[in-house]
Scaffold this motif. Structure first.
Motif, PDB file in Angstrom:
ATOM      1  N   ASN A  25       0.742  -1.306   0.007  1.00  0.00           N
ATOM      2  CA  ASN A  25       0.085   0.054   0.018  1.00  0.00           C
ATOM      3  C   ASN A  25       0.828   1.346   0.013  1.00  0.00           C
ATOM      4  O   ASN A  25       0.559   2.240  -0.644  1.00  0.00           O
ATOM      5  CB  ASN A  25      -0.921   0.170   1.214  1.00  0.00           C
ATOM      6  CG  ASN A  25      -2.166  -1.032   1.059  1.00  0.00           C
ATOM      7  OD1 ASN A  25      -3.351  -0.498   0.442  1.00  0.00           O
ATOM      8  ND2 ASN A  25      -1.991  -2.131   1.511  1.00  0.00           N
ATOM      9  N   VAL A  28       1.868   1.724  -3.678  1.00  0.00           N
ATOM     10  CA  VAL A  28       0.752   2.202  -4.449  1.00  0.00           C
ATOM     11  C   VAL A  28       0.399   3.752  -4.116  1.00  0.00           C
ATOM     12  O   VAL A  28       0.376   4.354  -5.018  1.00  0.00           O
ATOM     13  CB  VAL A  28      -0.478   1.487  -4.183  1.00  0.00           C
ATOM     14  CG1 VAL A  28      -1.732   1.926  -5.084  1.00  0.00           C
ATOM     15  CG2 VAL A  28      -0.233  -0.119  -4.802  1.00  0.00           C
ATOM     16  N   TYR A  32       0.645   6.835  -6.926  1.00  0.00           N
ATOM     17  CA  TYR A  32      -0.328   7.570  -7.401  1.00  0.00           C
ATOM     18  C   TYR A  32      -0.229   9.046  -6.953  1.00  0.00           C
ATOM     19  O   TYR A  32      -0.842   9.830  -7.633  1.00  0.00           O
ATOM     20  CB  TYR A  32      -1.736   6.906  -6.675  1.00  0.00           C
ATOM     21  CG  TYR A  32      -2.215   6.046  -7.600  1.00  0.00           C
ATOM     22  CD1 TYR A  32      -3.413   6.316  -8.513  1.00  0.00           C
ATOM     23  CD2 TYR A  32      -1.964   4.505  -7.456  1.00  0.00           C
ATOM     24  CE1 TYR A  32      -3.751   5.308  -9.237  1.00  0.00           C
ATOM     25  CE2 TYR A  32      -2.398   3.586  -8.130  1.00  0.00           C
ATOM     26  CZ  TYR A  32      -3.245   4.088  -9.188  1.00  0.00           C
ATOM     27  OH  TYR A  32      -4.052   2.933  -9.877  1.00  0.00           O
ATOM     28  N   CYS A  52      -6.016   3.494  -0.715  1.00  0.00           N
ATOM     29  CA  CYS A  52      -4.637   3.152   0.160  1.00  0.00           C
ATOM     30  C   CYS A  52      -4.797   3.598   1.552  1.00  0.00           C
ATOM     31  O   CYS A  52      -4.261   3.047   2.614  1.00  0.00           O
ATOM     32  CB  CYS A  52      -3.722   3.933  -0.629  1.00  0.00           C
ATOM     33  SG  CYS A  52      -3.218   3.015  -2.292  1.00  0.00           S
ATOM     34  N   PRO A 267      -3.979  -3.471  -3.664  1.00  0.00           N
ATOM     35  CA  PRO A 267      -2.895  -2.937  -4.284  1.00  0.00           C
ATOM     36  C   PRO A 267      -2.818  -3.561  -5.672  1.00  0.00           C
ATOM     37  O   PRO A 267      -2.402  -2.945  -6.610  1.00  0.00           O
ATOM     38  CB  PRO A 267      -1.918  -3.139  -3.448  1.00  0.00           C
ATOM     39  CG  PRO A 267      -2.410  -3.153  -2.052  1.00  0.00           C
ATOM     40  CD  PRO A 267      -3.550  -3.911  -2.247  1.00  0.00           C
ATOM     41  N   MET A 270      -5.161  -2.375  -8.128  1.00  0.00           N
ATOM     42  CA  MET A 270      -5.105  -0.996  -8.579  1.00  0.00           C
ATOM     43  C   MET A 270      -4.136  -0.869  -9.613  1.00  0.00           C
ATOM     44  O   MET A 270      -4.011  -0.010 -10.507  1.00  0.00           O
ATOM     45  CB  MET A 270      -4.897  -0.205  -7.224  1.00  0.00           C
ATOM     46  CG  MET A 270      -5.817  -0.016  -6.459  1.00  0.00           C
ATOM     47  SD  MET A 270      -7.664   0.413  -6.864  1.00  0.00           S
ATOM     48  CE  MET A 270      -7.073   2.146  -7.686  1.00  0.00           C
ATOM     49  N   LEU A 271      -3.022  -1.663  -9.452  1.00  0.00           N
ATOM     50  CA  LEU A 271      -1.958  -1.778 -10.276  1.00  0.00           C
ATOM     51  C   LEU A 271      -2.448  -2.438 -11.910  1.00  0.00           C
ATOM     52  O   LEU A 271      -1.854  -2.086 -12.744  1.00  0.00           O
ATOM     53  CB  LEU A 271      -0.483  -2.541  -9.717  1.00  0.00           C
ATOM     54  CG  LEU A 271       0.175  -1.987  -8.655  1.00  0.00           C
ATOM     55  CD1 LEU A 271       1.258  -2.549  -8.337  1.00  0.00           C
ATOM     56  CD2 LEU A 271       0.670  -0.454  -9.055  1.00  0.00           C
ATOM     57  N   SER A 278       2.059  -0.035 -13.891  1.00  0.00           N
ATOM     58  CA  SER A 278       2.811  -1.363 -13.690  1.00  0.00           C
ATOM     59  C   SER A 278       3.868  -1.602 -14.543  1.00  0.00           C
ATOM     60  O   SER A 278       4.835  -2.040 -14.108  1.00  0.00           O
ATOM     61  CB  SER A 278       1.795  -2.370 -13.859  1.00  0.00           C
ATOM     62  OG  SER A 278       1.294  -2.483 -15.439  1.00  0.00           O
TER      63      SER A 278
END
Length: 392
Positions: A25, A28, A32, A52, A267, A270-271, A278
């Motif tokens: 987390n 990520v 972001y 997150c 996570p 989200m990637l 990624s």
């Protein structure tokens, strides 16, 4: 009190979740935040940051949860119990709602790209996030208030427990409230997430994307729905069963195990929602550019070659005319691909300027809404790889 086999499994899961979830987390969150500073905040970035933060709040209290499970007793001051319970359950339901928000945003960008672009503003997403947090905290405040006089630590089987022992009068208020929470904060978001996910799959599957791109969309969409169901269904099922049986079910604490697993599973989702992110991470980890970036760079050099020859005054040989040989003309194959406006490239959904393609709203990665400027064509910007699908 000796630990049972289930207690050892639960303790292992909590430790494993903490060790994986905390760095995942943080990674990520940093990615972001960097994207927000570079390209500006977009709705998906706002939802991802809140997701997150909710996961990190859960990770921060996991050591206390593991300590309580390992000792089979509450050894901390009674004042810590309500704070611990509030943040623990707020992070679980907050993650559930923000994952739903991400899915809804992805569906709207695919199904209604032009209309959604008008309202796709980070400020509006911030208002949505505030509303979701208020909804969660209001429910939890009422549920915690059922412990009249703030006696959160009770005695159960000759051991101190935190918010796990209730009398009959407390259960008469708490059980209906838990049922309402499971309906409003889980079943309703589950229905919305399922509808949006299946519609995204249907819309993209009927599109002109290549088979590999369609498979990627299907994998991302169904993995999001699977994480939602696997992580949150068991704990909310304990609320429904407890209401039916009119008691605080014993296995409720073990049902919390799957809810904590969202800390390291979300996570990954989200990637997956942003291939550009990624690919950039993989490139840094491997210490080299990814295959996609190298191919994009080589295409860029090829597309710039004719202009360099024209500046130098070189005469074009055979095949240098429009639509010939190397294909630099209007009908060439090295130009924009039919689906390059659907968010398949690293800077998806950039067509915010005049002349942008309506289909450019289908990207939902963190680079969305970057704005391509006046007069941009549907295929302008970084070229998509042949098999990449829309940013889902």
């Amino acid at each position: 009190m000796e630990l049972s086999g289930v207690d050892y499994v639960a303790l292992t899961v909590y430790c494993f979740t903490f060790l994986l979830g905390f760095p995942a987390n943080l990674l990520v969150l940093l990615v972001y935040v960097r994207k927000a500073r570079r390209h500006g905040a977009t709705p998906n970035v706002v939802y991802a940051l809140n997701l997150c933060l909710a996961n990190l709040a859960l990770v921060a209290w996991l050591p206390i949860k593991a300590l309580e499970m390992g000792l089979q007793d509450w050894r901390l001051p009674p004042l810590v119990c309500p704070i611990y319970s509030f943040f623990l359950y707020a992070s679980v339901y907050g993650s559930c709602l923000f994952l739903t928000a991400v899915t809804v945003g992805r569906y709207l960008s695919i199904a209604f790209p032009i209309v959604y672009k008008r309202y796709r503003r980070a400020r509006l997403s911030c208002y949505v996030c505030v509303g979701l947090w208020v909804l969660v905290m209001a429910h939890l405040s009422i549920s915690l208030a059922t412990e009249g006089g703030a006696h959160f630590v009770g005695v159960k089987d000759d051991a101190s427990v935190c918010y796990d022992h209730f009398n009959a009068s407390q259960l008469r208020v708490l059980l209906p409230l838990r049922l309402e929470m499971s309906v409003v904060l889980f079943l309703l978001p589950l229905a919305i997430t399922s509808f949006c996910t299946l519609r995204c799959v249907a819309l993209v599957w009927r599109s002109n994307l290549r088979p590999m791109g369609k498979r990627r969309v299907l994998a991302v969409a169904l993995s999001t729905l699977a994480v939602f169901v696997v992580c949150y269904a068991p704990y909310n099922a304990s609320h429904i069963v407890g209401f039916v049986q009119a008691k605080n079910v014993e296995w409720r604490s073990y049902a919390m195990l799957t809810s904590t697993c969202n800390v390291f599973l979300e996570p990954v989702v989200m990637l997956m929602l942003s291939p550009a992110v990624s690919r950039g991470i993989l490139g840094k980890v491997c210490g080299r550019q990814s295959h996609f970036r190298r191919s994009d760079a080589s295409r860029g050099k090829l597309s710039n070659a004719p202009s360099e020859r024209s500046r130098k005054g070189e005469g074009g040989g055979p095949g240098d005319g429009p639509g010939s040989g190397l294909g630099f003309g209007p009908g060439s194959g090295l130009g924009a691909r039919p689906w390059s406006g659907l968010g398949a490239g690293p800077e998806a959904d950039s067509g915010s300027g005049p002349g942008s393609s309506p289909g450019s709203g289908l990207g939902s990665g963190p680079e969305a809404d970057s704005g391509s400027g006046p007069g941009s064509s549907p295929g302008s910007g970084p070229r998509a790889s042949p098999d990449s699908g829309p940013e889902v």
